[in-house]
Design an enzyme around this catalytic site. Structure first.
Site, short mmCIF file in Angstrom:
data_model
loop_
_atom_site.label_atom_id
_atom_site.label_comp_id
_atom_site.label_asym_id
_atom_site.label_seq_id
_atom_site.Cartn_x
_atom_site.Cartn_y
_atom_site.Cartn_z
CG HIS A 258 -0.18 0.28 2.61
ND1 HIS A 258 0.61 -0.89 3.21
CD2 HIS A 258 -0.14 1.43 3.13
CE1 HIS A 258 1.01 -0.30 4.44
NE2 HIS A 258 0.85 1.20 4.44
C1 UD1 Z 1 -2.23 4.91 6.13
C2 UD1 Z 1 -0.91 5.50 6.83
C3 UD1 Z 1 0.20 4.55 6.52
C4 UD1 Z 1 -0.46 3.36 7.06
C5 UD1 Z 1 -1.58 2.78 6.46
C6 UD1 Z 1 -1.97 1.58 6.71
C7 UD1 Z 1 -0.68 8.08 6.63
C8 UD1 Z 1 0.18 9.06 6.05
N1 UD1 Z 1 -0.31 6.74 6.14
O1 UD1 Z 1 -1.95 4.93 4.76
O2 UD1 Z 1 1.26 5.08 7.19
O3 UD1 Z 1 0.72 2.04 6.93
O4 UD1 Z 1 -2.59 3.82 6.54
O5 UD1 Z 1 -3.20 1.13 6.19
O6 UD1 Z 1 -1.16 8.33 7.68
N2 UD1 Z 1 -9.53 4.20 2.22
C9 UD1 Z 1 -10.75 3.49 2.13
N3 UD1 Z 1 -11.05 2.87 3.39
C10 UD1 Z 1 -10.35 3.20 4.61
C11 UD1 Z 1 -9.29 3.74 4.37
C12 UD1 Z 1 -8.81 4.32 3.28
O7 UD1 Z 1 -11.41 3.23 1.12
O8 UD1 Z 1 -10.89 2.47 5.52
C13 UD1 Z 1 -9.09 4.77 1.01
C14 UD1 Z 1 -8.96 6.30 1.25
O9 UD1 Z 1 -10.10 6.99 0.78
C15 UD1 Z 1 -7.75 6.82 0.23
C16 UD1 Z 1 -6.72 5.44 0.48
O10 UD1 Z 1 -7.60 4.36 0.78
O11 UD1 Z 1 -8.26 6.84 -1.04
C17 UD1 Z 1 -5.68 5.60 1.35
O12 UD1 Z 1 -6.14 5.96 2.72
P1 UD1 Z 1 -5.14 7.09 3.75
O13 UD1 Z 1 -5.71 6.99 5.05
O14 UD1 Z 1 -5.08 8.26 3.05
O15 UD1 Z 1 -3.69 6.51 3.51
P2 UD1 Z 1 -3.11 4.76 3.72
O16 UD1 Z 1 -2.49 4.39 2.12
O17 UD1 Z 1 -4.13 3.90 4.25
#
Ligand code: UD1
Length: 363
Positions: free
Chosen positions: A205
């Site tokens: 990820h």
């Molecule tokens: C975040 C953390 C990362 C951690 C990871 C674990 C930061 C900078 N990054 O990254 O350190 O290793 O979480 O998973 O805080 N999304 C969903 N459903 C969810 C969560 C996210 O659909 O429950 C989607 C979001 O809308 C976005 C993408 O996934 O499009 C990324 O989510 P985001 O929280 O921005 O960062 P992660 O890549 O999950």
């Protein structure tokens, strides 16, 4: 003392759970869970809360996704209000995600003592958003609780007073030990139609692996090649799922036999990796979990903030150029399990956190 336990993203939940359970047993401390809503899907949040026997959060900020600035800003605005209204005595943040940074800044500006659990880890790669968060949060924390000696050294090198650093060990091991019995009884591999030790688990990820379509195409090529060694089970993170769909690779992977599944709950996932021959990942926490349970781990990154998993554990850093060779070596040998014995990775970190808080803030 009222303590806000801040959690926002999946890896935070395994860290606050043992703390919440330990603090509940302590008359002097009152834990209050603040969930920022950075992760909001049921598979990324609710099912993990349930596995870890956590109650519903006391406060849910519902901030969701967005750019780093938007997400961090929304958490700050929402938490500022909660922190003023609920007025905790202490704010405890864990790990290195945007929720950690945002809540630490808000609490500090409101004059609250900030406790950072998992302080001192460094990849020394400022291109990683998590590294920026780690450096910034450690700089403003009052009590820095570390998992290992390399973290203590990093903090002292950054000029942080020795008195403010307490080595408590690895809190994630507490979650594993708390649920070990259930994990050992849950044979997730059967549910995905695989045989014990006859498959690999893949998780990806990191922005550096999945955000750039050109890099992601190369990653997909590597996975296709790896799938010729052993079947691969790939629980797909929402960020990665979006990116794979964008380049049209989902079907290609499925056709090659890669088991693409939704993100799993904590117990099911720990069971899946415990019975795997090896794991390929770019996660931070999984490098530690595989080290603890002794399953070989190949980390698809240039650096790690958890070097102890390489020097004393089962972890090896790999690139897209050498991951196949490294995996072939492991795939050939049947039993590669190697138990680690790292100081203070013992399931008792939460009670050491409670002692550190009592020593520092409760007279
Ligand atoms: C975040 C953390 C990362 C951690 C990871 C674990 C930061 C900078 N990054 O990254 O350190 O290793 O979480 O998973 O805080 N999304 C969903 N459903 C969810 C969560 C996210 O659909 O429950 C989607 C979001 O809308 C976005 C993408 O996934 O499009 C990324 O989510 P985001 O929280 O921005 O960062 P992660 O890549 O999950």
């Amino acid at each position: 003392m009222k303590i806000h336990l801040i959690a926002g993203a999946r890896p935070n939940f395994m860290k606050i759970a043992p703390l919440w359970h330990s603090m509940k047993e302590c008359d002097a401390l009152r834990p209050v869970i603040v969930h920022t809503g950075q992760h909001y899907s049921s598979s990324m949040s609710d099912s993990i809360f349930a596995d870890l026997r956590l109650p519903a959060p006391d406060f849910y900020l519902g901030v969701g996704g967005g750019s780093h600035g938007e997400q961090t800003g929304r958490i700050m605005i929402a938490y500022d209000k909660i922190c003023q209204d609920d007025n905790p005595d202490l704010v405890l943040v864990v790990g290195d995600v945007n929720s950690t940074l945002a809540a630490a800044f808000v609490g500090k500006k409101l004059g609250k003592p900030i406790i950072h659990l998992e302080a001192g880890l460094r990849s020394f790669d400022m291109r990683m958003p998590e590294e920026v968060n780690r450096v910034a949060v450690d700089a403003i924390s009052d009590l820095l609780l570390t998992p290992s000696s390399d973290a203590d050294e990093n903090l002292m090198r950054a000029g942080i007073d020795r008195e403010r650093i307490v080595r408590v060990g690895n809190i994630m091991i507490d979650s594993f030990e708390m649920l070990r019995e259930r994990i050992e009884k849950t044979n997730t591999f059967q549910k995905v139609g695989l045989a014990s030790k006859e498959y690999a688990v893949l998780t990806l990820h990191r922005p550096s692996n999945v955000d750039d379509p050109v890099v992601l195409e190369r990653v997909v090529d590597a996975i296709l090649k790896l799938s010729t060694l052993l079947p691969i089970c790939f629980p797909v993170h929402p960020r990665t799922s979006i990116a794979l769909k964008k380049i049209g690779a989902t079907l290609q992977l499925k056709d090659a036999g890669v088991r693409l599944i939704d993100p799993l709950g904590y117990v099911e996932f720990m069971s899946l990796i415990s019975s795997a021959r090896y794991v390929i990942t770019d996660s931070g926490g999984i490098q530690e979990e595989t080290t603890y349970i002794g399953v070989p781990c190949l980390t698809l990154r240039e650096s790690t903030e958890r070097p102890i998993t390489v020097s004393q554990g089962t972890n090896k850093l790999v690139s897209l150029d050498n991951v196949f060779m490294a995996a072939s070596d492991i795939a050939k040998k049947e039993n590669q399990t190697k138990k680690s014995d790292i100081d203070l990775w013992d399931g008792n970190a939460a009670s050491r956190v409670v002692s550190a808080i009592l020593n520092n803030y409760v007279s």
